[in-house]
Design a protein around this motif. Structure first.
Motif, PDB file in Angstrom:
ATOM      1  N   UNK A 119       0.697  -1.231  -0.189  1.00  0.00           N
ATOM      2  CA  UNK A 119       0.176   0.025  -0.035  1.00  0.00           C
ATOM      3  C   UNK A 119       0.794   1.349  -0.084  1.00  0.00           C
ATOM      4  N   UNK A 120       0.404   2.297  -0.716  1.00  0.00           N
ATOM      5  CA  UNK A 120       0.947   3.668  -0.718  1.00  0.00           C
ATOM      6  C   UNK A 120      -0.169   4.526  -0.248  1.00  0.00           C
ATOM      7  N   UNK A 121       0.019   4.911   0.816  1.00  0.00           N
ATOM      8  CA  UNK A 121      -1.103   5.728   1.561  1.00  0.00           C
ATOM      9  C   UNK A 121      -0.609   7.199   1.735  1.00  0.00           C
ATOM     10  N   UNK A 122      -1.518   8.290   0.962  1.00  0.00           N
ATOM     11  CA  UNK A 122      -1.041   9.593   0.546  1.00  0.00           C
ATOM     12  C   UNK A 122      -2.173  10.583   1.254  1.00  0.00           C
ATOM     13  N   UNK A 123      -1.634  11.554   1.959  1.00  0.00           N
ATOM     14  CA  UNK A 123      -2.340  12.470   2.344  1.00  0.00           C
ATOM     15  C   UNK A 123      -1.889  13.838   1.732  1.00  0.00           C
ATOM     16  N   UNK A 124      -2.809  14.571   0.999  1.00  0.00           N
ATOM     17  CA  UNK A 124      -2.720  15.822   0.291  1.00  0.00           C
ATOM     18  C   UNK A 124      -3.288  16.838   1.354  1.00  0.00           C
ATOM     19  N   UNK A 125      -2.561  17.793   2.195  1.00  0.00           N
ATOM     20  CA  UNK A 125      -3.113  18.372   3.227  1.00  0.00           C
ATOM     21  C   UNK A 125      -3.552  19.861   2.927  1.00  0.00           C
ATOM     22  N   UNK A 126      -3.266  20.365   2.074  1.00  0.00           N
ATOM     23  CA  UNK A 126      -3.399  21.804   1.421  1.00  0.00           C
ATOM     24  C   UNK A 126      -4.788  22.135   1.352  1.00  0.00           C
ATOM     25  N   UNK A 127      -5.635  21.253   0.835  1.00  0.00           N
ATOM     26  CA  UNK A 127      -7.122  21.626   0.892  1.00  0.00           C
ATOM     27  C   UNK A 127      -7.804  22.067   1.957  1.00  0.00           C
ATOM     28  N   UNK A 128      -7.435  21.297   3.077  1.00  0.00           N
ATOM     29  CA  UNK A 128      -7.852  21.511   4.376  1.00  0.00           C
ATOM     30  C   UNK A 128      -6.883  22.555   5.135  1.00  0.00           C
ATOM     31  N   UNK A 129      -5.812  22.298   5.237  1.00  0.00           N
ATOM     32  CA  UNK A 129      -5.034  23.346   6.034  1.00  0.00           C
ATOM     33  C   UNK A 129      -4.702  24.892   5.631  1.00  0.00           C
ATOM     34  N   UNK A 130      -4.704  24.803   4.232  1.00  0.00           N
ATOM     35  CA  UNK A 130      -4.238  26.110   3.452  1.00  0.00           C
ATOM     36  C   UNK A 130      -5.522  26.770   3.165  1.00  0.00           C
ATOM     37  N   UNK A 131      -6.768  26.056   2.667  1.00  0.00           N
ATOM     38  CA  UNK A 131      -7.770  26.691   2.082  1.00  0.00           C
ATOM     39  C   UNK A 131      -8.914  26.606   2.765  1.00  0.00           C
ATOM     40  N   UNK A 132      -9.316  25.432   3.126  1.00  0.00           N
ATOM     41  CA  UNK A 132     -10.497  25.083   3.912  1.00  0.00           C
ATOM     42  C   UNK A 132     -10.769  25.752   5.232  1.00  0.00           C
ATOM     43  N   UNK A 133      -9.698  25.715   6.012  1.00  0.00           N
ATOM     44  CA  UNK A 133      -9.670  26.661   7.504  1.00  0.00           C
ATOM     45  C   UNK A 133      -9.624  27.906   7.380  1.00  0.00           C
ATOM     46  N   UNK A 134      -9.290  28.477   6.411  1.00  0.00           N
ATOM     47  CA  UNK A 134      -9.173  29.863   5.884  1.00  0.00           C
ATOM     48  C   UNK A 134     -10.347  30.593   5.038  1.00  0.00           C
ATOM     49  N   UNK A 135     -11.467  29.451   4.703  1.00  0.00           N
ATOM     50  CA  UNK A 135     -12.329  29.943   4.161  1.00  0.00           C
ATOM     51  C   UNK A 135     -12.011  30.606   2.585  1.00  0.00           C
ATOM     52  N   UNK A 136     -11.253  30.021   2.002  1.00  0.00           N
ATOM     53  CA  UNK A 136     -10.652  30.512   0.752  1.00  0.00           C
ATOM     54  C   UNK A 136     -11.226  29.824  -0.331  1.00  0.00           C
ATOM     55  N   UNK A 137     -12.244  30.026  -0.733  1.00  0.00           N
ATOM     56  CA  UNK A 137     -12.985  29.243  -1.851  1.00  0.00           C
ATOM     57  C   UNK A 137     -12.153  29.216  -3.075  1.00  0.00           C
ATOM     58  N   UNK A 138     -11.713  30.275  -3.507  1.00  0.00           N
ATOM     59  CA  UNK A 138     -10.897  30.240  -4.809  1.00  0.00           C
ATOM     60  C   UNK A 138      -9.603  29.423  -4.561  1.00  0.00           C
ATOM     61  N   UNK A 139      -9.032  29.506  -3.431  1.00  0.00           N
ATOM     62  CA  UNK A 139      -7.713  28.973  -3.143  1.00  0.00           C
ATOM     63  C   UNK A 139      -8.068  27.340  -3.054  1.00  0.00           C
ATOM     64  N   UNK A 140      -9.189  27.138  -2.579  1.00  0.00           N
ATOM     65  CA  UNK A 140      -9.432  25.675  -2.570  1.00  0.00           C
ATOM     66  C   UNK A 140      -9.711  25.101  -4.162  1.00  0.00           C
ATOM     67  N   UNK A 141     -10.482  25.884  -4.920  1.00  0.00           N
ATOM     68  CA  UNK A 141     -10.928  25.570  -6.264  1.00  0.00           C
ATOM     69  C   UNK A 141      -9.363  25.349  -6.998  1.00  0.00           C
TER      70      UNK A 141
END
Length: 391
Positions: free
Chosen positions: A275-297
């Motif tokens: 298994x290769x188990x990957x987490x891509x964190x930026x969606x949450x840490x950088x954009x979701x928690x900062x309510x950055x819709x454009x950044x999330x997109x």
């Protein structure tokens, strides 16, 4: 040789769960919220079937006029009590948490803070729920002048320690986190202790990429079973931290989504069995928690643009699973995670095409399915859907 690539798009939820009202998350739909941005474009995930999933297709009617797609898709409900990263990932790996991790909306008890101060030899300041960027703006100057550690929490079950890298060297900050992790057990066993180093001059402080998470050690997961049978478990991003290293045979840290995707692509070119188990964190840490819709997109669009490079490395015996661990709707007033269904998009030569497999009742079905693919009897929660997805 069999390989499974399990990619978690951190916080890319696809609509409120039936009990979302208990968490204050009515109406949340992270993917749809991001899609309202002009920077949202995911043609490759569309090709694999993302917009055909229940709860997604109703929001993206214009995207599903073509009934054909190249994978098997489904959505999964969370059985655990909670909506945080640790709970979500543990459930994906086969652990259903019957009790939520403790949270501290008014800060940590004096007894916890006193013991932390005594054992670190440093005063703790703040001790409130706070935004990670705002807390260093408000307390960074005092920290620089006194050497006191900025301790704060959030709506999640976390004990976070922020310190300037020139005031508290990283090695020392990490040691303080280990002390906090030792203190925070049992009644106060938070999901994660997090090192939050920063740099810069007041008032222009910036968090660095040297974050480090210290999770509680989970009970038995699919990763333990894979490792015990001689298979490899390659961790990319914060997977190692989330599972306190248990069940991992090889790990690489990443600074952002771009680095995580590159490390994933490198591993598609590597011979391994497991298994290769990957987490891509930026969606949450950088954009979701900062309510950055454009950044999330933009982040979703970037992942989609890189997807063909990932698919190039998928071999005949491989299975690619793309999923999430919770939601974090960037369009709501809240900056907290949201209690949502998660998507599961499955692709590979052995995988049925054009199948919407409906809704599963627990994330743990992913663990049971992966174990069955490797001919291992699951000793975790969940039911395998392997027969539903294989040709």
């Amino acid at each position: 040789m069999k390989r499974v690539f399990l990619v978690v798009l951190d916080s890319v939820g696809i609509g409120e769960l039936p009990d979302a009202n208990l968490y204050g998350d009515e109406g949340s739909h992270t993917l749809y919220a991001a899609s309202k941005s002009p920077y949202f474009n995911m043609p490759n995930m569309k090709r694999l079937g993302l917009f055909h999933i229940d709860g997604v297709k109703e929001k993206f009617e214009n995207e599903v006029n073509d009934s054909s797609f190249e994978g098997t898709v489904m959505r999964l409900a969370e059985s655990s009590k909670g909506k945080d990263t640790t709970t979500g990932h543990w459930e994906i790996a086969g652990i259903i948490s019957e009790k939520p991790f403790p949270t501290y909306p008014e800060g940590f008890p004096d007894s916890v803070i006193r013991e932390f101060e005594e054992r670190t030899g440093r005063k703790a300041i703040c001790n409130l729920p706070y935004s990670g960027t705002e807390v260093i703006k408000d307390y960074g100057k005092e920290h620089m002048e006194t050497g006191a550690l900025i301790v704060y929490t959030s709506a999640d079950s976390v004990f976070q320690i922020a310190a300037h890298e020139e005031v508290v060297p990283l090695k020392e900050l990490y040691r303080y986190c280990e002390i906090a992790r030792d203190i925070l057990q049992g009644e106060h066993g938070v999901g994660r202790v997090i090192a939050r180093p920063f740099m810069g001059e007041y008032p222009d402080f910036k968090r660095t990429s040297n974050r480090h998470d210290y999770s509680l050690a989970p009970s038995r997961t699919m990763m333990d079973q894979l490792k015990e049978t001689g298979l490899e478990v390659l961790a990319v991003g914060k997977i190692y931290d989330i599972f306190a290293g248990k069940g991992v045979t090889d790990t690489v840290r990443t600074e952002n989504n771009e680095a995580g995707i590159e490390r994933l692509i490198e591993r598609t070119k590597k011979d391994f069995n497991g298994l290769c188990f990957v987490n891509l964190v930026d969606f949450d840490m950088v954009y979701g928690h900062r309510n950055d819709v454009d950044g999330y997109a933009r982040a979703l669009t970037y992942f989609d643009e890189q997807l063909p490079r990932i698919l190039e490395g998928i071999q005949e015996e491989d299975i690619l699973m793309i999923t999430a661990d919770h939601g974090c709707d960037p369009s709501t007033p809240s900056t907290d995670h949201s209690r949502e269904y998660i998507p599961l998009v499955i692709y590979g030569d052995k995988i049925k095409k054009g199948i919407n497999a409906g809704t599963r009742t627990t994330f743990s079905d992913i663990a049971a399915t992966i174990l069955e693919y490797f001919d291992i009897k699951p000793q975790t929660a969940g039911s395998s859907f392997l027969n539903d997805i294989l040709n």
